[in-house]
Structures are given as structure tokens and as C-alpha cells.
Design an enzyme around this catalytic site. Sequence first.
Site, short mmCIF file in Angstrom:
data_model
loop_
_atom_site.label_atom_id
_atom_site.label_comp_id
_atom_site.label_asym_id
_atom_site.label_seq_id
_atom_site.Cartn_x
_atom_site.Cartn_y
_atom_site.Cartn_z
N LYS A 1 30.47 -15.79 48.21
CA LYS A 1 30.09 -15.14 49.61
C LYS A 1 28.73 -15.61 49.95
O LYS A 1 28.07 -16.24 49.31
CB LYS A 1 30.22 -13.86 49.60
CG LYS A 1 31.80 -13.40 49.56
CD LYS A 1 31.79 -11.65 49.22
CE LYS A 1 33.10 -11.17 49.17
NZ LYS A 1 33.38 -9.75 49.18
N PHE B 1 34.35 0.64 56.25
CA PHE B 1 33.58 -0.60 55.93
C PHE B 1 34.03 -1.89 56.59
O PHE B 1 33.57 -2.92 56.12
CB PHE B 1 33.76 -0.67 54.46
CG PHE B 1 34.98 -0.90 53.93
CD1 PHE B 1 35.61 -2.05 53.75
CD2 PHE B 1 35.85 0.11 53.26
CE1 PHE B 1 37.00 -2.14 53.37
CE2 PHE B 1 37.01 0.20 53.14
CZ PHE B 1 37.73 -1.20 52.96
N HIS C 1 34.70 -13.19 46.19
CA HIS C 1 36.01 -12.59 46.62
C HIS C 1 36.95 -13.48 45.99
O HIS C 1 37.01 -14.43 45.62
CB HIS C 1 36.48 -12.73 47.97
CG HIS C 1 37.86 -12.74 48.37
ND1 HIS C 1 38.39 -11.44 48.49
CD2 HIS C 1 39.06 -13.45 48.39
CE1 HIS C 1 39.83 -11.66 48.81
NE2 HIS C 1 40.13 -12.75 48.66
N THR D 1 34.91 -4.42 41.81
CA THR D 1 34.46 -4.73 43.46
C THR D 1 33.01 -4.31 43.68
O THR D 1 32.02 -4.94 44.25
CB THR D 1 35.39 -4.18 44.45
OG1 THR D 1 36.54 -4.81 44.35
CG2 THR D 1 34.85 -4.35 45.89
N ARG E 1 30.13 -10.26 39.20
CA ARG E 1 29.36 -8.94 40.06
C ARG E 1 28.64 -8.41 38.95
O ARG E 1 27.59 -7.71 39.70
CB ARG E 1 30.83 -8.21 40.57
CG ARG E 1 31.58 -8.82 41.67
CD ARG E 1 32.48 -8.13 42.17
NE ARG E 1 33.25 -8.78 43.07
CZ ARG E 1 34.42 -8.72 43.50
NH1 ARG E 1 35.33 -7.87 42.61
NH2 ARG E 1 35.32 -9.19 44.33
N ARG F 1 40.19 -12.57 38.45
CA ARG F 1 39.63 -11.26 38.82
C ARG F 1 38.83 -10.52 37.59
O ARG F 1 37.98 -9.71 38.06
CB ARG F 1 41.09 -10.31 39.00
CG ARG F 1 41.65 -10.80 40.23
CD ARG F 1 41.21 -10.44 41.60
NE ARG F 1 41.21 -8.69 41.74
CZ ARG F 1 40.94 -8.14 42.78
NH1 ARG F 1 40.33 -8.84 43.71
NH2 ARG F 1 40.75 -6.93 42.71
#
Length: 174
Positions: A14, A62, A123, A96, A107, A90
Site C-alpha cells: 500500500k 471505514f 493487502h 489487519t 504488519r 496471510r
Amino acid sequence: MADKQIERTLIILKPDAVVRGLMGEIISRFEKRGLKIVGMKMIWIDRKLAEKHYAEHKGKPFFEPLIDYITKAPSVVMVVEGRYAISVVRKMAGATDPKDAEPGSIRGDYGLDVGDAIYNVIHASDSPESAEREINLYFKPEELFEYCKAADWFYHTHARSKKEYLDSMDCLER
């Protein structure tokens, strides 16, 4: 890609990953894990594409901040292939919300939770159906490539029979 365990999945680095200079570090993690990058490009995701990608979130509180976030700067989109690629990616991405992501996950290491904004850098498709839909949003078939990696040799040496081994070697003969 005849092996059912071999999957393809979409990854988006991102805008926050791009502007913070994290692209190489994150891409390197996938390669070190043995995943094969079969397509990759940098694009500036426009609102129309973002709305298609995140259509299932339309109407949620959101949604607008998410669209603003993903269209703020360029992103890197890529397709990786490997054994159980969807679940592997994942797991590597982590939860997330960066505050819930394990240290060592992408993350967990690079995501930021700033007030009511979440910058989670990546993502990753969450299912085979999502992966197929998302890959088709960002890539034409001719933008995805088949090629051999050194790791392919390892997988081929674990064939169950000589015939299976020889049939699987076409990748290595090119």
C-alpha cells in the site's frame, strides 16, 4: 500449476509501504519464504479501481477512509505463487490492525496505528475466490509469467514416482 497445493495470490504494498521505502524489505520476505513472484508492477490506484477492489466494504464506516488511503500515493501490486500461497501470505502479513499483529509479521513490524487511522502497509487476498477476482482486477493474463526458480528443483525431487518426476521437469528444461 497443476498441483492443487500451488496457489496464486494478490499482494498490494500500500501507499505507506511505498512512501516509507519498505518495498524491497517486504518483497524480500516473500522471496526468502520460497514464494515465486509471477507478476509485479507499480500503479497509482484510482478511485474506480479502489471501489471495485473493496466493493464488499461499501456502506461501512471505514469505506471512505480506506478508499482515500489506497489512492493517496502509488502502490505495488504483485502476484505470488507457491504451496498454500494464500494462507502463507496471510500469516506473513499478520492481523489487519497493526496493534493486534504479532511481532515478526509484516504488519507487526511495519504497520502503524495512528489515532483512528490504520496504516497496515499490505493487502493480501483472503481466499482462492478473492485471489482470482483481485488478480483479474490488476493483471491481464499476459502480465503473469511462468518460469523456474531454484526452489522448483527441490519440489521436483520429491516426486512420488520416476514418471511424476520426469513429467514435472518441463519447467527445468526450458
